[in-house]
Write a protein that holds these residues in place. Sequence first.
Motif, short mmCIF file in Angstrom:
data_model
loop_
_atom_site.label_atom_id
_atom_site.label_comp_id
_atom_site.label_asym_id
_atom_site.label_seq_id
_atom_site.Cartn_x
_atom_site.Cartn_y
_atom_site.Cartn_z
N LYS A 1 0.84 -1.21 0.00
CA LYS A 1 0.00 0.00 0.00
C LYS A 1 0.87 1.25 0.00
N ASN A 2 1.95 1.24 0.76
CA ASN A 2 2.86 2.38 0.81
C ASN A 2 3.49 2.65 -0.55
N LYS A 3 3.87 1.58 -1.26
CA LYS A 3 4.46 1.73 -2.59
C LYS A 3 3.44 2.34 -3.55
N GLN A 4 2.20 1.87 -3.48
CA GLN A 4 1.15 2.42 -4.34
C GLN A 4 0.92 3.90 -4.05
N SER A 5 0.94 4.25 -2.78
CA SER A 5 0.75 5.65 -2.39
C SER A 5 1.88 6.53 -2.92
N LEU A 6 3.11 6.03 -2.84
CA LEU A 6 4.25 6.78 -3.35
C LEU A 6 4.13 7.02 -4.85
N TYR A 7 3.77 5.99 -5.59
CA TYR A 7 3.66 6.13 -7.04
C TYR A 7 2.45 6.98 -7.43
N LYS A 8 1.40 6.90 -6.66
CA LYS A 8 0.24 7.76 -6.91
C LYS A 8 0.65 9.22 -6.72
N TRP A 9 1.36 9.50 -5.63
CA TRP A 9 1.84 10.86 -5.39
C TRP A 9 2.77 11.31 -6.52
N LEU A 10 3.67 10.45 -6.91
CA LEU A 10 4.62 10.75 -7.97
C LEU A 10 3.89 11.08 -9.27
N TYR A 11 2.92 10.27 -9.62
CA TYR A 11 2.15 10.48 -10.84
C TYR A 11 1.39 11.81 -10.78
N GLU A 12 0.70 12.04 -9.68
CA GLU A 12 -0.08 13.27 -9.54
C GLU A 12 0.82 14.51 -9.53
N THR A 13 2.01 14.39 -9.00
CA THR A 13 2.93 15.52 -8.92
C THR A 13 3.52 15.87 -10.27
N TYR A 14 3.87 14.89 -11.08
CA TYR A 14 4.63 15.13 -12.31
C TYR A 14 3.87 14.88 -13.61
N GLU A 15 2.65 14.44 -13.56
CA GLU A 15 1.91 14.11 -14.77
C GLU A 15 1.83 15.30 -15.73
N ASN A 16 1.49 16.48 -15.24
CA ASN A 16 1.35 17.64 -16.12
C ASN A 16 2.68 18.04 -16.76
#
Length: 181
Positions: A2-17
Amino acid sequence: MKNKQSLYKWLYETYENDLFSYGIAFGISKELLEDAIHDVFLHLYEREHKLWESQNMKFYLLNCLKNRIRTIKKKEMNTEFLEEGSDNYSFLIEVNGFELIDEEKERAAMQKQLKKMLDSLTDRQWEAVYLRYTQGLSYEEIGKLMGIQPKAAQKLVYRAIEQMRKIQPQIIYFFLFGYFL
């Protein structure tokens, strides 16, 4: 997990644009670009990479995306597209921010001047300026991303600014300080 998923979700949301605005400049469709961005994150998620050790995650992700676009374009065009240090591609970023200018005539005149200024740059210069002023990358990172030495990246940016300054000295600051897509 779950922690890994949260990290990647944050990463995606932060840098997607940032990834999308950089990737779209290489002339691929929005759908293909979205797939490429997802491929990058899936690849990183499935394999342990040096991403978390990187001093600049944005640079790491931009580099991964550019490599993914290279792969896609090679398959699509059956050619050596975006080879390291090559000038064999177009960089097509749009400039925004004109809606902040109230008067329509003034806005149209500024857009015309800016287009003339940008048309005077090579695609490599345009990309280097974009990476420096919009993405905030260092010259060393720009060099790595573009397959050139940091000094060459610095020269690209300097020459681009000088070229733009010759054409339109008043509008250069509007351009450099944040009105990219």
